[in-house]
Write a protein that holds these residues in place. Structure first.
Motif, PDB file in Angstrom:
ATOM      1  N   ASP A   1      -6.138 -16.094  27.132  1.00  0.00           N
ATOM      2  CA  ASP A   1      -6.879 -17.271  27.566  1.00  0.00           C
ATOM      3  C   ASP A   1      -7.755 -17.861  26.467  1.00  0.00           C
ATOM      4  N   LEU A   2      -7.717 -17.272  25.270  1.00  0.00           N
ATOM      5  CA  LEU A   2      -8.537 -17.751  24.163  1.00  0.00           C
ATOM      6  C   LEU A   2      -7.654 -18.302  23.054  1.00  0.00           C
ATOM      7  N   GLN A   3      -8.109 -19.397  22.463  1.00  0.00           N
ATOM      8  CA  GLN A   3      -7.405 -20.054  21.372  1.00  0.00           C
ATOM      9  C   GLN A   3      -8.062 -19.690  20.050  1.00  0.00           C
ATOM     10  N   PHE A   4      -7.278 -19.222  19.079  1.00  0.00           N
ATOM     11  CA  PHE A   4      -7.813 -19.053  17.738  1.00  0.00           C
ATOM     12  C   PHE A   4      -8.142 -20.437  17.184  1.00  0.00           C
ATOM     13  N   ALA A   5      -9.439 -20.709  17.030  1.00  0.00           N
ATOM     14  CA  ALA A   5      -9.888 -22.033  16.601  1.00  0.00           C
ATOM     15  C   ALA A   5     -10.281 -22.073  15.129  1.00  0.00           C
ATOM     16  N   ARG A   6     -10.696 -20.934  14.565  1.00  0.00           N
ATOM     17  CA  ARG A   6     -11.072 -20.916  13.152  1.00  0.00           C
ATOM     18  C   ARG A   6     -10.794 -19.555  12.560  1.00  0.00           C
ATOM     19  N   LEU A   7     -10.359 -19.561  11.291  1.00  0.00           N
ATOM     20  CA  LEU A   7     -10.230 -18.340  10.499  1.00  0.00           C
ATOM     21  C   LEU A   7     -10.726 -18.657   9.096  1.00  0.00           C
ATOM     22  N   THR A   8     -11.778 -17.963   8.672  1.00  0.00           N
ATOM     23  CA  THR A   8     -12.273 -18.092   7.304  1.00  0.00           C
ATOM     24  C   THR A   8     -11.931 -16.815   6.552  1.00  0.00           C
ATOM     25  N   VAL A   9     -11.294 -16.972   5.393  1.00  0.00           N
ATOM     26  CA  VAL A   9     -10.879 -15.841   4.571  1.00  0.00           C
ATOM     27  C   VAL A   9     -11.564 -15.947   3.218  1.00  0.00           C
ATOM     28  N   ASP A  10     -12.345 -14.935   2.862  1.00  0.00           N
ATOM     29  CA  ASP A  10     -13.008 -14.862   1.560  1.00  0.00           C
ATOM     30  C   ASP A  10     -12.201 -13.955   0.642  1.00  0.00           C
ATOM     31  N   LEU A  11     -11.764 -14.503  -0.486  1.00  0.00           N
ATOM     32  CA  LEU A  11     -10.945 -13.769  -1.452  1.00  0.00           C
ATOM     33  C   LEU A  11     -11.764 -13.589  -2.720  1.00  0.00           C
ATOM     34  N   PHE A  12     -12.737 -12.687  -2.659  1.00  0.00           N
ATOM     35  CA  PHE A  12     -13.715 -12.613  -3.741  1.00  0.00           C
ATOM     36  C   PHE A  12     -13.385 -11.576  -4.801  1.00  0.00           C
ATOM     37  N   ARG A  13     -12.241 -10.872  -4.659  1.00  0.00           N
ATOM     38  CA  ARG A  13     -11.876  -9.894  -5.667  1.00  0.00           C
ATOM     39  C   ARG A  13     -10.357  -9.787  -5.755  1.00  0.00           C
ATOM     40  N   SER A  14      -9.826  -9.981  -6.959  1.00  0.00           N
ATOM     41  CA  SER A  14      -8.391  -9.801  -7.157  1.00  0.00           C
ATOM     42  C   SER A  14      -8.041  -8.327  -7.013  1.00  0.00           C
ATOM     43  N   SER A  15      -6.864  -8.082  -6.431  1.00  0.00           N
ATOM     44  CA  SER A  15      -6.458  -6.699  -6.217  1.00  0.00           C
ATOM     45  C   SER A  15      -5.119  -6.436  -6.862  1.00  0.00           C
ATOM     46  N   PRO A  16      -4.955  -5.311  -7.562  1.00  0.00           N
ATOM     47  CA  PRO A  16      -3.626  -4.913  -8.015  1.00  0.00           C
ATOM     48  C   PRO A  16      -2.756  -4.542  -6.826  1.00  0.00           C
ATOM     49  N   MET A  17      -1.522  -4.203  -7.092  1.00  0.00           N
ATOM     50  CA  MET A  17      -0.546  -3.914  -6.044  1.00  0.00           C
ATOM     51  C   MET A  17      -0.786  -2.517  -5.466  1.00  0.00           C
ATOM     52  N   LEU A  18      -1.839  -2.415  -4.661  1.00  0.00           N
ATOM     53  CA  LEU A  18      -2.249  -1.148  -4.076  1.00  0.00           C
ATOM     54  C   LEU A  18      -2.157  -1.209  -2.553  1.00  0.00           C
ATOM     55  N   PRO A  19      -2.044  -0.058  -1.878  1.00  0.00           N
ATOM     56  CA  PRO A  19      -2.096  -0.047  -0.416  1.00  0.00           C
ATOM     57  C   PRO A  19      -3.412  -0.647   0.097  1.00  0.00           C
ATOM     58  N   VAL A  20      -3.296  -1.329   1.226  1.00  0.00           N
ATOM     59  CA  VAL A  20      -4.402  -2.086   1.801  1.00  0.00           C
ATOM     60  C   VAL A  20      -4.725  -1.528   3.186  1.00  0.00           C
ATOM     61  N   THR A  21      -6.012  -1.517   3.517  1.00  0.00           N
ATOM     62  CA  THR A  21      -6.447  -1.223   4.882  1.00  0.00           C
ATOM     63  C   THR A  21      -7.244  -2.409   5.408  1.00  0.00           C
ATOM     64  N   VAL A  22      -7.152  -2.633   6.713  1.00  0.00           N
ATOM     65  CA  VAL A  22      -7.884  -3.729   7.352  1.00  0.00           C
ATOM     66  C   VAL A  22      -8.651  -3.165   8.539  1.00  0.00           C
ATOM     67  N   GLU A  23      -9.966  -3.269   8.485  1.00  0.00           N
ATOM     68  CA  GLU A  23     -10.831  -2.855   9.591  1.00  0.00           C
ATOM     69  C   GLU A  23     -11.416  -4.094  10.260  1.00  0.00           C
ATOM     70  N   THR A  24     -11.552  -4.051  11.581  1.00  0.00           N
ATOM     71  CA  THR A  24     -12.084  -5.206  12.308  1.00  0.00           C
ATOM     72  C   THR A  24     -13.293  -4.807  13.142  1.00  0.00           C
ATOM     73  N   THR A  25     -14.109  -5.804  13.444  1.00  0.00           N
ATOM     74  CA  THR A  25     -15.302  -5.626  14.273  1.00  0.00           C
ATOM     75  C   THR A  25     -15.411  -6.791  15.241  1.00  0.00           C
ATOM     76  N   LEU A  26     -15.641  -6.494  16.500  1.00  0.00           N
ATOM     77  CA  LEU A  26     -15.915  -7.535  17.487  1.00  0.00           C
ATOM     78  C   LEU A  26     -17.395  -7.882  17.400  1.00  0.00           C
ATOM     79  N   VAL A  27     -17.703  -9.095  16.972  1.00  0.00           N
ATOM     80  CA  VAL A  27     -19.085  -9.511  16.723  1.00  0.00           C
ATOM     81  C   VAL A  27     -19.734 -10.086  17.975  1.00  0.00           C
ATOM     82  N   ARG A  28     -18.975 -10.880  18.721  1.00  0.00           N
ATOM     83  CA  ARG A  28     -19.511 -11.540  19.904  1.00  0.00           C
ATOM     84  C   ARG A  28     -18.399 -11.710  20.925  1.00  0.00           C
ATOM     85  N   ASP A  29     -18.675 -11.406  22.179  1.00  0.00           N
ATOM     86  CA  ASP A  29     -17.697 -11.578  23.240  1.00  0.00           C
ATOM     87  C   ASP A  29     -18.377 -12.256  24.412  1.00  0.00           C
ATOM     88  N   GLY A  30     -18.354 -13.590  24.386  1.00  0.00           N
ATOM     89  CA  GLY A  30     -19.000 -14.366  25.431  1.00  0.00           C
ATOM     90  C   GLY A  30     -18.006 -14.956  26.413  1.00  0.00           C
TER      91      GLY A  30
END
Length: 264
Positions: free
Chosen positions: A56-85
Motif C-alpha cells: 500500500d506504499l509507493q516508493f516516492a524517493r531514493l537518495t543514494v550517497d556515493l562518497f567512496r569508490s570501492s574496488p571489486m570486493l564483496p558488499v554487504t547492505v544493512e537497513t534501518t527502519l527510521v520512521r513508520d507512520g
C-alpha cells in the motif's frame, strides 16, 4: 516490438552467506577495478524494498550517497527502519565492504490514495521518442553492461536522450523489480546531464530519484533536462520515462574529474 539483446543469465552479484560477491562485469567505466556506482544504488533499493516495502506504499524517493569508490570486493547492505507512520515510512541503508562504508541510501515511501480532482498548473509532458526497434549500441572503450539505445549522440548540444534496459539480473537469478530498475537507471542522470562536447568531465557523488509511480515495463527512457556547473562542481537533472509517459525525476551532484571519460 521485438528488441534484440545480448543478455545472458550471469548476475552482477552472487549472494554468499551475507555478502554480495561481484561478477567481473560489475566494474564501472572510470577504472577496471572499481565497482559501478549504479549497482550500489540498485543493491540499496533491493534491500530496502525486500525488508521495508509494503503493497500500500509507493516508493516516492531514493537518495543514494556515493562518497567512496570501492574496488571489486564483496558488499554487504544493512537497513534501518527510521520512521513508520500512517502515511509515510522512511528507511535507510548502509553499503559496506571489508574496507568500510562505501555508500548509504535513504528511501521515503508514501501511502497511495485517491488522486485529487482539478487540473495541475504544470504537468511534465511525455517525450516524443518511440521505443527502440533495433539492437542496442555496442562498441567503444567501455561497453555498458546493460542495453542502451542512444537517441541523441554523445557530445551533441542540447538535451541528451537514451533508452535503457537491464540485461543482467542484479543478484543471482532474482527478477529485477520496477523499483530496482528505476534505481539502476537513475544513475545515468550524471553522464547524460553532465556530458560536454569532448567527454564527461564530472563524476557524481550522489543521486536523488523521485517517483510519482513505478515504471510499467523493462524500458526506461532518460532525458537530460538541466545542467549547472561552476568551479568544478556540477548539478544535473533528468526526467525518467517508460513507454507510457514520464514517471519520475533524478537530480545529481558531481565533482570535476581530472581524467575525462570518453569524448571524440
Amino acid at each position: 516490438m521485438a528488441l534484440e539483446s545480448d543478455s545472458v543469465s550471469s548476475a552482477f552479484f552472487t549472494l554468499k552467506r551475507d555478502e554480495l560477491v561481484p561478477a567481473p562485469h560489475a566494474r564501472g567505466p572510470w577504472s577496471p577495478d572499481m565497482l559501478h556506482g549504479r549497482l550500489l544504488g540498485g543493491l540499496a533499493a533491493r534491500a530496502i524494498e525486500q525488508r521495508h516495502g509494503r503493497p500500500d506504499l509507493q516508493f516516492a524517493r531514493l537518495t543514494v550517497d556515493l562518497f567512496r569508490s570501492s574496488p571489486m570486493l564483496p558488499v554487504t547492505v544493512e537497513t534501518t527502519l527510521v520512521r513508520d507512520g500512517r502515511r509515510i515510512r522512511v528507511a535507510d541503508a548502509t553499503i559496506s565492504t571489508d574496507q568500510g562504508v562505501i555508500g548509504r541510501a535513504s528511501a521515503v515511501l508514501l501511502r497511495r490514495g485517491e488522486q485529487p480532482e482539478g487540473t495541475q498548473t504544470l504537468v511534465t509532458p511525455a517525450w516524443d521518442e518511440p521505443p527502440p526497434d533495433g539492437p542496442p549500441v555496442r562498441g567503444g572503450g567501455w561497453t555498458p553492461p546493460f542495453d542502451l539505445w542512444r537517441v541523441t549522440g554523445w557530445g551533441e548540444p542540447g538535451p541528451g536522450r537514451v533508452w535503457m534496459r537491464e540485461s543482467y539480473p542484479l543478484v543471482d537469478e532474482e527478477p529485477v523489480t520496477p523499483f530496482v530498475r528505476a534505481a539502476l537507471a537513475a544513475d545515468f542522470a550524471s553522464p547524460l546531464s553532465n556530458s560536454a562536447t569532448d567527454g564527461l568531465h564530472f563524476i557524481n557523488a550522489d543521486y536523488t530519484l523521485t517517483l510519482a509511480r513505478l515504471p510499467v515495463d523493462d524500458l526506461v527512457g532518460v532525458e537530460a533536462t538541466g545542467h549547472l556547473s561552476a568551479a568544478g562542481v556540477a548539478t544535473g537533472q533528468v526526467t525518467l520515462h517508460d513507454t507510457t509517459g514520464p514517471f519520475g525525476f533524478c537530480l545529481v551532484t558531481a565533482v570535476a574529474n581530472p581524467a575525462p571519460l570518453g569524448g571524440r
